[in-house]
Design an enzyme around this catalytic site. Structure first.
Site, PDB file in Angstrom:
ATOM      1  N   HIS A  29      12.735  -4.453  -4.250  1.00  0.00           N
ATOM      2  CA  HIS A  29      12.980  -4.361  -2.810  1.00  0.00           C
ATOM      3  C   HIS A  29      14.414  -3.900  -2.539  1.00  0.00           C
ATOM      4  CE1 HIS A  29       9.071  -5.870  -2.057  1.00  0.00           C
ATOM      5  NE2 HIS A  29       9.303  -7.100  -2.488  1.00  0.00           N
ATOM      6  N   ASP A  32       5.816   1.825  -0.040  1.00  0.00           N
ATOM      7  CA  ASP A  32       5.089   0.926  -0.943  1.00  0.00           C
ATOM      8  C   ASP A  32       5.481   1.189  -2.399  1.00  0.00           C
ATOM      9  OD1 ASP A  32       3.338  -1.092  -1.569  1.00  0.00           O
ATOM     10  OD2 ASP A  32       1.544   0.161  -1.459  1.00  0.00           O
ATOM     11  N   LEU A  81      19.073  10.720  15.112  1.00  0.00           N
ATOM     12  CA  LEU A  81      17.815  10.267  14.503  1.00  0.00           C
ATOM     13  C   LEU A  81      17.472   8.909  15.085  1.00  0.00           C
ATOM     14  CD1 LEU A  81      15.662  10.535  12.088  1.00  0.00           C
ATOM     15  CD2 LEU A  81      17.224   9.085  10.818  1.00  0.00           C
TER      16      LEU A  81
HETATM   17  C1  IPE Z   1       2.069  -2.094   3.249  1.00  0.00           C
HETATM   18  O1  IPE Z   1       2.189  -2.363   1.885  1.00  0.00           O
HETATM   19  C2  IPE Z   1       3.173  -2.780   3.979  1.00  0.00           C
HETATM   20  C3  IPE Z   1       4.500  -2.269   3.725  1.00  0.00           C
HETATM   21  C4  IPE Z   1       4.818  -1.249   2.987  1.00  0.00           C
HETATM   22  C5  IPE Z   1       5.554  -2.969   4.393  1.00  0.00           C
HETATM   23  P1  IPE Z   1       1.356  -3.542   1.190  1.00  0.00           P
HETATM   24  O2  IPE Z   1       1.658  -3.466  -0.256  1.00  0.00           O
HETATM   25  O3  IPE Z   1       1.611  -4.818   1.877  1.00  0.00           O
HETATM   26  O4  IPE Z   1      -0.138  -3.095   1.521  1.00  0.00           O
HETATM   27  P2  IPE Z   1      -1.489  -3.311   0.702  1.00  0.00           P
HETATM   28  O5  IPE Z   1      -1.549  -4.740   0.301  1.00  0.00           O
HETATM   29  O6  IPE Z   1      -1.432  -2.388  -0.459  1.00  0.00           O
HETATM   30  O7  IPE Z   1      -2.551  -2.911   1.685  1.00  0.00           O
HETATM   31  C1  IPE Z   2       6.398  -2.474  -0.517  1.00  0.00           C
HETATM   32  O1  IPE Z   2       6.375  -2.766  -1.861  1.00  0.00           O
HETATM   33  C2  IPE Z   2       7.301  -3.386   0.274  1.00  0.00           C
HETATM   34  C3  IPE Z   2       6.569  -4.423   1.027  1.00  0.00           C
HETATM   35  C4  IPE Z   2       5.281  -4.477   1.201  1.00  0.00           C
HETATM   36  C5  IPE Z   2       7.358  -5.473   1.619  1.00  0.00           C
HETATM   37  P1  IPE Z   2       5.389  -3.833  -2.480  1.00  0.00           P
HETATM   38  O2  IPE Z   2       6.096  -5.126  -2.550  1.00  0.00           O
HETATM   39  O3  IPE Z   2       4.089  -3.856  -1.758  1.00  0.00           O
HETATM   40  O4  IPE Z   2       5.194  -3.227  -3.923  1.00  0.00           O
HETATM   41  P2  IPE Z   2       3.863  -3.190  -4.793  1.00  0.00           P
HETATM   42  O5  IPE Z   2       2.787  -2.579  -3.937  1.00  0.00           O
HETATM   43  O6  IPE Z   2       3.557  -4.598  -5.148  1.00  0.00           O
HETATM   44  O7  IPE Z   2       4.211  -2.346  -5.963  1.00  0.00           O
HETATM   45 MG    MG Z   3       2.340  -2.873  -1.986  1.00  0.00          MG
END
Ligand code: IPE
Ligand code: IPE
Ligand code: MG
Length: 242
Positions: free
Chosen positions: A40, A23, A134
């Site tokens: 990303h 995240d 792995l």
């Molecule tokens: C969880 O992150 C999903 C992934 C890392 C793929 P999100 O950013 O979607 O989760 P929330 O919204 O903080 O719960």
């Molecule tokens: C995690 O990063 C990747 C996915 C959930 C796809 P985020 O896109 O949730 O990044 P933040 O949480 O907005 O910083």
């Molecule tokens: Mg996120």
């Protein structure tokens, strides 16, 4: 900082199965005034670094949360960017992963993905099937509840009777069938929630949350998580002998 001069890597307890909730890509990009997609992309780059470190530390199974069932609700442009990134990574990374002994698996709903992407995933999985250094489970279009619903549907379709259902049977019907439960769940970017990640398999996992954003979570940060894990007292509901 982990002082590696003093830290004997052999003294680390190595989890058999690590899950990472990757995240913070969006915030990483925002802080630099870049579009979220750039975050990303950087996150994907970082996955390569972390994979290398997992091999170095001898972690046998890594599951990464790349795209949740809930993430489909994000703006179409971002969803497209994430799908494109997966497609491109399958194309550019699979040969290298194969060379390095990584077995790629997909966990999640394939039917929600475009046929071309489904094929790309199937090809990568087939090519790397017998690799053992792995196991990398990529959770994409994955939701823990969705996985359990899917398992129950298949259990019923197989005509399994109520008396035959137990925890081991349910585990066998999950995407992670045959793999050990999670020992350690790492979440980057500071949140302290599972967000529907491996809710069954993480029932007794140790949790580690760090404010470091995913694109910045490298080898050193993984090492810190392993040091923390090594210090945990896993009791599994039991009490210690006096
Ligand atoms: C969880 O992150 C999903 C992934 C890392 C793929 P999100 O950013 O979607 O989760 P929330 O919204 O903080 O719960
Ligand atoms: C995690 O990063 C990747 C996915 C959930 C796809 P985020 O896109 O949730 O990044 P933040 O949480 O907005 O910083
Ligand atoms: Mg996120």
């Amino acid at each position: 900082m982990v002082n590696e001069q003093q830290l004997d890597l052999r003294s680390l307890k190595i989890p058999r199965h690590v899950g990472i909730i990757m995240d913070g890509n969006g915030r990483w990009a925002q802080r630099r005034g870049l579009p979220r997609a750039a975050g990303h992309r950087e996150g994907m780059e970082n996955l390569r670094r972390v994979l290398r470190a997992c091999v170095e530390f001898g972690i046998p199974i890594l599951t990464v949360y790349a795209f949740s069932t809930e993430n489909w609700g994000r703006p179409a442009q971002e969803v497209r960017a994430l799908l494109t990134l997966l497609e491109r990574s399958l194309r550019t990374e699979t040969a290298e992963l194969h060379k390095n002994g990584v077995s790629v698996r997909h966990i999640g709903r394939t039917d929600t993905l475009a046929p071309g992407l489904q094929q790309g995933i199937a090809d990568a999985v087939a090519l790397t099937r017998d690799n053992r250094r792995l196991i990398l489970n990529v959770a994409f279009s994955y939701g823990g509840r969705d996985e359990i619903v899917h398992a129950v549907q298949r259990i019923m379709a197989d005509g399994i009777s109520a008396e035959q259902v137990d925890e081991a049977l349910i585990s066998r019907y999950l995407y992670t069938a045959g793999q050990p439960d999670l020992d350690l769940v790492i979440r980057t970017a500071g949140e302290m929630r599972l967000s529907n990640f491996l809710i069954w398999q993480a029932a007794y996992a140790e949790y580690y949350s760090t404010p470091v954003l995913w694109p910045d979570f490298g080898r050193e940060e993984l090492l810190k998580a392993l040091v923390a894990y090594t210090q945990r007292d896993r009791r599994f509901g039991l009490i210690k002998e006096p």
